[in-house]
Design a protein around this motif. Structure first.
Motif, short mmCIF file in Angstrom:
data_model
loop_
_atom_site.label_atom_id
_atom_site.label_comp_id
_atom_site.label_asym_id
_atom_site.label_seq_id
_atom_site.Cartn_x
_atom_site.Cartn_y
_atom_site.Cartn_z
N GLY A 32 40.82 37.71 40.57
CA GLY A 32 40.12 38.26 41.72
C GLY A 32 41.07 38.71 42.80
O GLY A 32 42.29 38.60 42.68
N ALA A 33 40.49 39.22 43.87
CA ALA A 33 41.27 39.73 45.00
C ALA A 33 40.50 39.52 46.29
O ALA A 33 39.30 39.23 46.28
N ASP A 34 41.20 39.64 47.41
CA ASP A 34 40.60 39.53 48.74
C ASP A 34 39.77 38.26 48.88
O ASP A 34 38.58 38.30 49.24
N TYR A 46 32.25 30.63 48.52
CA TYR A 46 33.19 31.69 48.12
C TYR A 46 32.42 32.99 47.99
O TYR A 46 31.37 33.04 47.32
N CYS A 47 32.91 34.04 48.62
CA CYS A 47 32.22 35.33 48.67
C CYS A 47 33.15 36.40 48.12
O CYS A 47 34.33 36.45 48.47
N PHE A 48 32.61 37.27 47.25
CA PHE A 48 33.46 38.29 46.64
C PHE A 48 32.61 39.48 46.19
O PHE A 48 31.39 39.37 46.03
N SER A 49 33.27 40.62 46.01
CA SER A 49 32.58 41.81 45.51
C SER A 49 32.71 41.86 43.99
O SER A 49 33.72 41.44 43.42
N ILE A 294 44.22 30.27 51.19
CA ILE A 294 43.72 30.90 49.97
C ILE A 294 44.21 32.35 49.99
O ILE A 294 44.05 33.03 51.01
N TYR A 295 44.78 32.83 48.90
CA TYR A 295 45.37 34.18 48.93
C TYR A 295 45.38 34.78 47.54
O TYR A 295 45.17 34.08 46.54
N HIS A 296 45.60 36.09 47.48
CA HIS A 296 45.76 36.71 46.17
C HIS A 296 47.19 37.19 45.99
O HIS A 296 47.94 37.37 46.95
N THR A 297 47.56 37.36 44.71
CA THR A 297 48.88 37.89 44.37
C THR A 297 48.73 38.90 43.24
O THR A 297 47.73 38.92 42.52
N ASP A 306 45.87 44.70 39.93
CA ASP A 306 45.51 43.63 39.01
C ASP A 306 46.00 42.32 39.63
O ASP A 306 47.19 42.03 39.65
N ARG A 307 45.04 41.51 40.15
CA ARG A 307 45.43 40.38 41.00
C ARG A 307 44.70 39.10 40.63
O ARG A 307 43.68 39.13 39.94
N ASP A 308 45.24 37.99 41.10
CA ASP A 308 44.59 36.70 40.91
C ASP A 308 44.60 35.92 42.22
O ASP A 308 45.26 36.31 43.19
N VAL A 309 43.85 34.81 42.23
CA VAL A 309 43.65 34.03 43.44
C VAL A 309 44.40 32.70 43.34
O VAL A 309 44.37 32.05 42.29
#
Length: 346
Positions: A32-34, A46-49, A294-297, A306-309
């Motif tokens: 995931g991201a953001d 936890y909220c995500f698109s 909490i962050y993404h990389t 292409d990211r993860d949490v």
């Protein structure tokens, strides 16, 4: 009934019903991201698109996402029918408010604006009403002159509510446009008041130097009587993505005055093992004794999204500023958030 779907990427070493409780976990925790996580009572929301919609999940354990539910899907037409990005959920005055970015079409991503949803009650899984687009332009009287905006967050300070977001100085016909941070007082959680104020531009050597200079993803962090805005800079698709910080000079300073803020950075960035550290949020551990980021990389050093949490604890310096330390490499065991093991054991 809202659609449900299973969360992905749960921590690999979390126990099954027949295992003993693990005391550590490893990053990344999921794809995931953001990432936006907020603690409300004893629950982590936890909220995500996802698939042009917005979903939420709730868990008493930080490192494990439970099954999520869609709370909103983009309409078939209109200003917010596509490109749903980076939602945040905030509990204000007995309702949940979700701030998100969307556009009528894209790419190019030149139509992005900020919108807000409001829950009908205090249940995070309740129905949500679309409260419309926020006017993030320079003319409060004419929404037709609205200007590009993403990554809106809100700040409560001394009884007032403020919106902070990433936007353009003026509307452009290319998304290769520099992004700045703006702040504006709010009349209520779904209406801006007065005019926007330019708070930060990408000007320092550590927030410039790539193909496109960005200030985005602002997040409010408070400690005792100090107030900080942690934000992302450089390019989100590159390994140089990193975090800068604005610090309110003192508790009586006017947050709408750019001179009230001190810029410092980078305060959190990647290394040889971790790339493109970005778009953070902050929560307390289950027992309230620890602070976590909490962050993404990025998954690789190649340009792309292409990211993860990930998540890790952080501490505070003697002067009250945050010390985020080094981004922990994937696979390195971390002690689970304080109080989490006890919750699982019970």
């Amino acid at each position: 009934m809202l659609a449900t779907f299973a969360a992905y990427g749960k921590s690999e070493n979390l126990p099954s019903e027949t295992d003993s409780v693990e005391t550590s976990f490893t990053n990344p925790v999921w794809d995931g991201a953001d990432p936006w996580m907020v603690k409300q009572g004893n629950d982590y929301v936890y909220c995500f698109s996802n698939n042009n919609g917005i979903a939420v999940s709730s868990s008493k354990i930080m490192t494990q996402r439970n099954e999520a539910e869609y709370i909103w899907k983009a309409p078939a037409s209109g200003w917010n029918s596509n490109c749903v990005w980076a939602p945040e959920i905030h509990f204000i005055g007995g309702h949940w408010y979700v701030y998100y970015a969307a556009g009528v079409s894209g790419p190019p991503f030149i139509h992005q604006r900020a919108g807000v949803l409001r829950s009908v009650n205090d249940n995070v899984y309740s129905d949500y009403k679309d409260m419309g687009m926020l006017n993030t332009g320079d003319n409060p009287e004419d929404v037709s002159e609205n200007i590009w905006a993403i990554d809106m967050t809100v700040m409560k300070l001394k009884g007032n509510l403020y919106a902070i977001w990433s936007g353009w100085l003026e509307q452009m016909d290319t998304d290769a446009t520099s992004q700045h941070l703006f702040i504006q007082e709010m009349e209520n959680p779904y209406t801006l008041k007065g005019k926007r104020v330019l708070l930060s531009s990408p000007e320092e050597s550590w927030e410039t130097g790539g193909p496109l200079n960005l200030n985005e993803g602002p997040q409010v962090l408070k400690h005792d009587d100090q107030v900080f805005i942690i934000y992302s800079c450089r390019e989100s698709w590159l390994k140089e993505y990193r975090q800068g910080m604005l610090q309110l000079k003192d508790s009586d300073a006017d947050p709408l005055d750019p001179e009230s803020w001190i810029k410092t950075g980078p305060v959190f960035e990647g290394n040889d093992s971790v790339h493109g550290v970005g778009h953070v949020s902050f929560v307390k551990s289950p027992d309230g004794t620890e602070d976590w980021i909490i962050y993404h990389t990025k998954k690789t050093t190649e340009p792309g999204w292409d990211r993860d949490v990930r998540m890790q604890p952080f501490t505070w310096n003697a002067d009250g500023t945050p010390d985020f330390g080094d981004a922990v490499k994937a696979g390195k065991p971390l002690k689970r958030p304080s109080g989490e093991v006890e919750i699982e054991q019970n």
